[in-house]
Write an enzyme that holds these catalytic residues in place. Structure first.
Site, PDB file in Angstrom:
ATOM      1  N   ASP A  62       0.847  -1.185   0.000  1.00  0.00           N
ATOM      2  CA  ASP A  62       0.000   0.000   0.000  1.00  0.00           C
ATOM      3  C   ASP A  62       0.891   1.247   0.000  1.00  0.00           C
ATOM      4  OD1 ASP A  62      -2.324   1.816   0.671  1.00  0.00           O
ATOM      5  OD2 ASP A  62      -3.311  -0.104   1.005  1.00  0.00           O
ATOM      6  N   HIS A  99      -3.987   5.956   3.126  1.00  0.00           N
ATOM      7  CA  HIS A  99      -4.667   4.714   2.786  1.00  0.00           C
ATOM      8  C   HIS A  99      -4.038   3.503   3.461  1.00  0.00           C
ATOM      9  CE1 HIS A  99      -6.176   1.399   0.243  1.00  0.00           C
ATOM     10  NE2 HIS A  99      -7.221   2.188   0.042  1.00  0.00           N
ATOM     11  N   SER A 265     -11.543  -1.951  -1.022  1.00  0.00           N
ATOM     12  CA  SER A 265     -10.297  -1.783  -0.280  1.00  0.00           C
ATOM     13  C   SER A 265     -10.501  -2.215   1.168  1.00  0.00           C
ATOM     14  CB  SER A 265      -9.883  -0.314  -0.345  1.00  0.00           C
ATOM     15  OG  SER A 265      -8.653  -0.108   0.282  1.00  0.00           O
TER      16      SER A 265
END
Length: 429
Positions: A62, A99, A265
């Protein structure tokens, strides 16, 4: 050729002191967006029975993870940063959302801000930061195949990828790039479970996305609290299963901020954490047996066989941990990949192996974009700044993209726009 991998969130901020966490007996998280799957799956009982993720390392590919957050301290081990020097314990996203940090918190956070709690709090995160649009390394190649190999070679039992790259019949000769498929086979040969988002281009566009389309990958879609497939979750013949991915609370990379979001996600992070729970309760099982257990215990109400909306069914953490599962239970994910994994091992040259997986489905626009790890137009920021600061406005986050090679990146799906801070009880989207 550029691959744009989007990581996005939308939100507004409220003060943490005005939105308290629920009592300990209820689902954790803020009262306006509780972690409902804790109640659905009786997670506290699973923890008491010894399934807390202990002994399991999750490689999270990520934007990196802010390991200094109090809720994550001690849960994030040294990884790597494939965009610059570093060990992955810095979140490279430019915006406050972060994120990688958000996904890590869904998996392993200890209770803190607004009571947000990870599903597998005794698991460890191995952060692997990769260059993405919207990060400080946006212009560099994404190196996803290298990231998968790194996780497999550093003892990760679970490899979690809340990302995906859109594929196009017009410009892509195969649905899963050779180097990524070879890396997935390598990870399987090392005994890791590999999970990736199916994408957020539902219900009509349904773009094919890698690495979710790659053989051997558990491809994850999203459902809401009622178990209904989310409108945005891509419909695909290669979808494996669905997991909670609507109104999922998570921490931001900036201390004292938290978000509630929708996306495949979040669903992938949830499913990865559940895999860690199962493995911690059944530590002698192989990766294949872990996936077999996940598949054999899915909630299949309303799903006959395989569905492009639900895959083989809805994830059920309680049954995955506790049910009796026959050793010969079906496992189509591994059945499809095993011959190629064995061939790659026999040839000792995995880069030359490519399974015959043609690009199918709705034709693309000719621009391959990587897709959709978080839904852009429904995420709501929960939480907060310190009590003395009070309510603070926050910009809605634009779509963040992941890019590689030379093709220009696509325009973001939505630009920044202000979002008013709701009251303590106003949680309308």
């Amino acid at each position: 050729m550029t691959r744009l991998r989007t990581l996005a969130a939308v939100g507004a901020v409220v003060a943490a002191t005005l939105l308290a966490a629920p009592p300990a007996a209820a689902a954790p998280g803020p009262s306006g967006a509780p972690e409902y799957y804790f109640d659905d799956w009786n997670l506290y009982d699973l923890w008491d029975a010894g399934a807390r993720g202990q002994g399991v390392t999750i490689a999270e590919i990520d934007t990196g993870v802010n390991a200094d957050l109090a809720e994550l301290r001690g849960r994030v081990v040294r990884g790597t940063d494939l965009g610059r020097r570093g060990d992955g314990r810095v979140d490279r996203e430019v915006s406050a959302f972060g994120h990688g940090t958000a996904m890590a918190s869904i998996m392993v956070a200890r209770p803190g801000l607004l009571g947000i709690t990870g599903i597998a709090p005794d698991a460890r995160i191995l952060p692997i930061a990769v260059p993405l649009n919207g990060t400080t390394d946006a212009a560099k190649p994404d190196r996803l195949a290298d990231a998968i190999r790194y996780g497999a070679d550093h003892d990760a039992k679970v490899i979690s990828m809340s990302l995906g790259g859109k594929r196009s019949e017009g410009s892509d000769t195969e649905s899963c790039p050779d180097e990524e498929q070879a890396a997935v086979f390598h990870a399987l040969s090392k005994g890791a479970v590999v999970l990736a988002s199916v994408g957020n281009s539902g219900p009509k566009r349904n773009a094919i996305e890698e690495p979710g389309v790659c053989l051997g990958v558990v491809s994850v879609g999203a459902v809401d609290a009622a178990g209904d497939v989310a409108d945005f979750s891509s419909r695909q013949p290669y979808l494996t299963l669905v997991a909670p991915g609507v109104r999922i609370p998570s921490l931001g990379r900036v201390a004292a901020t938290a978000y509630s979001g929708d996306g495949t996600s979040q669903a992938t992070a949830v499913a990865s954490a559940v895999a860690a729970l199962v493995w911690s309760r059944h530590p002698t099982l192989t990766a294949r047996a872990i996936v077999t257990r996940l598949l054999a215990t899915l909630d299949t109400r309303g799903v006959r066989g395989h569905s492009e909306e639900y895959g083989y069914g809805r994830l059920d953490a309680r049954r995955a941990v506790t049910a009796d599962v026959p050793a010969d239970a079906a496992n189509p994910v591994y059945d499809s990949a095993t011959p190629f994994v064995r061939r790659a091992a026999a040839l000792d040259h995995p880069a030359s192996v490519r399974p015959p997986v043609p690009v199918t489905g709705a034709p693309g626009s000719g621009r391959a974009e990587v897709g959709s790890v978080s839904r852009v137009d429904r995420e709501v920021v929960l939480g907060a700044v310190a009590a003395a600061v009070g309510l603070v406005a926050l910009l809605v986050l634009a779509v963040l993209g992941r890019r590689r090679r030379t093709r220009p990146a696509a325009a973001p799906a939505a630009g920044p726009r202000p979002w008013p801070a709701p009251s303590a009880t106003d949680w309308s989207d």
